[in-house]
Scaffold this motif. Structure first.
Motif, PDB file in Angstrom:
ATOM      1  N   ASP A  99      79.635  39.859  93.587  1.00 33.99           N
ATOM      2  CA  ASP A  99      78.732  39.891  94.859  1.00 33.99           C
ATOM      3  C   ASP A  99      79.721  39.203  95.997  1.00 33.99           C
ATOM      4  N   LYS A 100      80.131  38.176  95.816  1.00 34.59           N
ATOM      5  CA  LYS A 100      80.878  37.359  97.005  1.00 34.59           C
ATOM      6  C   LYS A 100      82.090  38.478  97.343  1.00 34.59           C
ATOM      7  N   GLU A 101      82.909  39.001  96.488  1.00 37.89           N
ATOM      8  CA  GLU A 101      83.878  39.624  96.666  1.00 37.89           C
ATOM      9  C   GLU A 101      83.479  40.917  97.693  1.00 37.89           C
ATOM     10  N   SER A 102      82.191  41.474  96.987  1.00 41.22           N
ATOM     11  CA  SER A 102      81.562  42.689  97.583  1.00 41.22           C
ATOM     12  C   SER A 102      81.421  42.241  99.096  1.00 41.22           C
ATOM     13  N   PHE A 103      80.569  41.268  99.188  1.00 39.11           N
ATOM     14  CA  PHE A 103      80.396  40.803 100.600  1.00 39.11           C
ATOM     15  C   PHE A 103      81.548  40.658 101.680  1.00 39.11           C
ATOM     16  N   ASP A 104      82.562  39.964 101.169  1.00 41.21           N
ATOM     17  CA  ASP A 104      83.532  39.894 101.939  1.00 41.21           C
ATOM     18  C   ASP A 104      84.133  41.087 102.391  1.00 41.21           C
ATOM     19  N   LYS A 105      84.264  42.227 101.411  1.00 41.47           N
ATOM     20  CA  LYS A 105      84.860  43.406 101.793  1.00 41.47           C
ATOM     21  C   LYS A 105      83.953  44.029 102.877  1.00 41.47           C
ATOM     22  N   LEU A 106      82.618  43.876 102.601  1.00 45.91           N
ATOM     23  CA  LEU A 106      81.572  44.348 103.303  1.00 45.91           C
ATOM     24  C   LEU A 106      81.604  44.044 104.727  1.00 45.91           C
ATOM     25  N   LYS A 107      81.942  42.789 104.937  1.00 50.15           N
ATOM     26  CA  LYS A 107      81.984  42.083 106.387  1.00 50.15           C
ATOM     27  C   LYS A 107      83.256  42.580 106.757  1.00 50.15           C
ATOM     28  N   PHE A 108      84.266  42.741 106.283  1.00 45.41           N
ATOM     29  CA  PHE A 108      85.630  43.137 106.738  1.00 45.41           C
ATOM     30  C   PHE A 108      85.441  44.491 107.207  1.00 45.41           C
ATOM     31  N   ASP A 109      84.670  45.311 106.529  1.00 40.14           N
ATOM     32  CA  ASP A 109      84.557  46.860 107.121  1.00 40.14           C
ATOM     33  C   ASP A 109      83.729  46.622 108.358  1.00 40.14           C
ATOM     34  N   ALA A 110      82.581  45.662 108.416  1.00 41.39           N
ATOM     35  CA  ALA A 110      81.772  45.507 109.752  1.00 41.39           C
ATOM     36  C   ALA A 110      82.655  44.977 110.852  1.00 41.39           C
ATOM     37  N   GLU A 111      83.619  44.116 110.381  1.00 36.55           N
ATOM     38  CA  GLU A 111      84.444  43.856 111.727  1.00 36.55           C
ATOM     39  C   GLU A 111      85.289  44.795 112.283  1.00 36.55           C
ATOM     40  N   LYS A 112      85.584  45.700 111.496  1.00 36.49           N
ATOM     41  CA  LYS A 112      86.374  46.841 111.834  1.00 36.49           C
ATOM     42  C   LYS A 112      85.790  47.997 112.514  1.00 36.49           C
ATOM     43  N   GLY A 113      84.331  47.687 112.653  1.00 40.45           N
ATOM     44  CA  GLY A 113      83.368  48.528 113.293  1.00 40.45           C
ATOM     45  C   GLY A 113      82.353  49.580 112.579  1.00 40.45           C
ATOM     46  N   ASP A 114      82.596  49.386 111.132  1.00 40.20           N
ATOM     47  CA  ASP A 114      81.775  50.321 110.510  1.00 40.20           C
ATOM     48  C   ASP A 114      80.124  49.939 110.696  1.00 40.20           C
ATOM     49  N   VAL A 115      79.505  50.840 111.401  1.00 41.30           N
ATOM     50  CA  VAL A 115      78.154  50.441 111.877  1.00 41.30           C
ATOM     51  C   VAL A 115      77.096  50.230 110.806  1.00 41.30           C
ATOM     52  N   LYS A 116      77.226  51.119 109.551  1.00 42.54           N
ATOM     53  CA  LYS A 116      76.433  50.899 108.495  1.00 42.54           C
ATOM     54  C   LYS A 116      76.732  49.447 107.709  1.00 42.54           C
ATOM     55  N   ALA A 117      77.980  49.039 107.759  1.00 39.54           N
ATOM     56  CA  ALA A 117      78.400  47.791 107.036  1.00 39.54           C
ATOM     57  C   ALA A 117      77.867  46.769 108.090  1.00 39.54           C
ATOM     58  N   MET A 118      77.952  46.943 109.181  1.00 35.94           N
ATOM     59  CA  MET A 118      77.460  45.717 110.254  1.00 35.94           C
ATOM     60  C   MET A 118      75.714  45.548 109.559  1.00 35.94           C
ATOM     61  N   PHE A 119      74.946  46.631 109.578  1.00 34.93           N
ATOM     62  CA  PHE A 119      73.770  46.525 109.105  1.00 34.93           C
ATOM     63  C   PHE A 119      73.448  45.739 107.703  1.00 34.93           C
ATOM     64  N   GLU A 120      74.412  46.374 106.897  1.00 34.22           N
ATOM     65  CA  GLU A 120      74.374  46.007 105.371  1.00 34.22           C
ATOM     66  C   GLU A 120      74.725  44.406 105.463  1.00 34.22           C
ATOM     67  N   THR A 121      75.670  44.073 106.499  1.00 35.28           N
ATOM     68  CA  THR A 121      76.208  42.563 106.359  1.00 35.28           C
ATOM     69  C   THR A 121      74.915  41.649 106.827  1.00 35.28           C
ATOM     70  N   GLY A 122      74.251  42.257 107.679  1.00 30.33           N
ATOM     71  CA  GLY A 122      72.770  41.508 108.045  1.00 30.33           C
ATOM     72  C   GLY A 122      71.784  41.623 106.947  1.00 30.33           C
ATOM     73  N   MET A 123      71.798  42.607 106.393  1.00 31.75           N
ATOM     74  CA  MET A 123      71.079  42.551 104.946  1.00 31.75           C
ATOM     75  C   MET A 123      71.403  41.458 104.025  1.00 31.75           C
ATOM     76  N   SER A 124      72.525  41.532 103.932  1.00 33.77           N
ATOM     77  CA  SER A 124      73.080  40.477 102.684  1.00 33.77           C
ATOM     78  C   SER A 124      72.814  38.990 103.379  1.00 33.77           C
ATOM     79  N   LEU A 125      73.226  38.770 104.671  1.00 34.10           N
ATOM     80  CA  LEU A 125      73.000  37.394 105.017  1.00 34.10           C
ATOM     81  C   LEU A 125      71.639  37.244 104.956  1.00 34.10           C
ATOM     82  N   LEU A 126      70.600  37.818 105.481  1.00 36.55           N
ATOM     83  CA  LEU A 126      69.309  37.598 105.270  1.00 36.55           C
ATOM     84  C   LEU A 126      68.833  37.148 103.746  1.00 36.55           C
ATOM     85  N   ALA A 127      69.199  37.852 102.730  1.00 34.49           N
ATOM     86  CA  ALA A 127      68.835  37.812 101.462  1.00 34.49           C
ATOM     87  C   ALA A 127      69.711  36.568 100.737  1.00 34.49           C
TER      88      ALA A 127
END
Length: 272
Positions: free
Chosen positions: A89-117
């Protein structure tokens, strides 16, 4: 719907939430406490709270209205794109956040979901709101709705119902059903907007037509009691209750039962 998660009744996993106006599990406060009391008295709950007698478990409910909802969200909300990769999960989140920081809008939303949960990371509501905001500003539908929910209840951000309504409106304009139901409640109660029963019925109707059980129930109530500018119409009310019943909404089942008990409906018109 609370956030973009799914709920089902499957002990022993459940959580208690503050009563919220658009909840599909919402009942009258007294009835709700009775229902939750029964849940807490059940064998499943006794396994969770073995050290507390039933009276103490149920006493908690006297403090404020609550909704009991069994949480059946995915193991890692927001990390589903990495299922089957063998990543933690941690490796997945780190990759997800990396994609979000690169401008992936869906990854931004999913990063928010992961942080909330707190999935793959430490839960952080304020950080979740930041990522929801980034995705919402880029037009992400669910992010707009979830951001509205956070603002409505002050989760990770100062409570601001007016801004919550503004985000609900943006999501509803794109056809987000839960946002339309939330707007129906806001316009009915005058929360964050001027009370407007015509708009309230409009949004309830849109959500009901899209299959939202809570909206079907609410609109059915308006027809049953002749509320919000609608004329009393038992047949229309029963039709809406019936649709909500098909999705397992208990309070709709109760109201449909009343309709039959008092002979207020034509069974043939309901397909019965």
């Amino acid at each position: 719907p609370f956030f973009s998660y799914n709920f089902s009744i499957d002990f022993p996993f459940f959580i208690l939430y503050p009563l919220r106006p658009y909840s599909t599990a919402m009942l009258g406060t007294r009835n709700l406490r009775q229902v939750v009391g029964r849940l807490l008295s059940s064998p499943g709950a006794q396994k969770i709270f073995p050290s507390a007698p039933c009276s103490q478990r149920c006493h908690i409910l006297s403090c404020r209205p609550v909704v009991a909802a069994v949480y059946s969200a995915p193991k890692a909300p927001g990390l589903s794109r990495f299922l089957g990769t063998g990543m933690s999960d941690k490796e997945s989140f780190d990759k997800l956040k990396f994609d979000a920081e690169k401008g992936d809008v869906k990854a931004m939303f999913e990063t928010g979901m992961s942080l909330l949960a707190g999935r793959g990371c430490e839960a952080n509501e304020s950080e979740a709101v930041k990522w929801y905001t980034k995705a919402a500003e880029k037009g992400h539908l669910d992010a707009q709705y979830n951001l509205g929910v956070c603002m409505y209840y002050g989760r990770g951000v100062d409570r601001n119902i007016e801004q919550a309504v503004a985000w609900y409106l943006k999501a509803a304009d794109q056809g987000h059903v839960a946002a339309e139901y939330a707007l129906g409640v806001c316009y009915e109660k005058g929360r964050g907007v001027q009370k407007d029963l015509v708009k309230s019925i409009k949004y309830y109707t849109n959500a009901a037509n899209a299959g939202d059980a809570s909206a079907q129930y609410k609109l059915g109530e308006c027809f049953y009691y002749g509320r919000s500018g609608l004329k009393e119409n038992f047949q229309e009310a029963a039709s809406l209750f019936s649709k909500a019943c098909e999705q397992g909404l208990a309070k709709a089942q109760y109201m449909l039962g009343l309709c039959h008990y008092y002979g207020q409906v034509d069974l043939h018109c309901l397909g019965g």
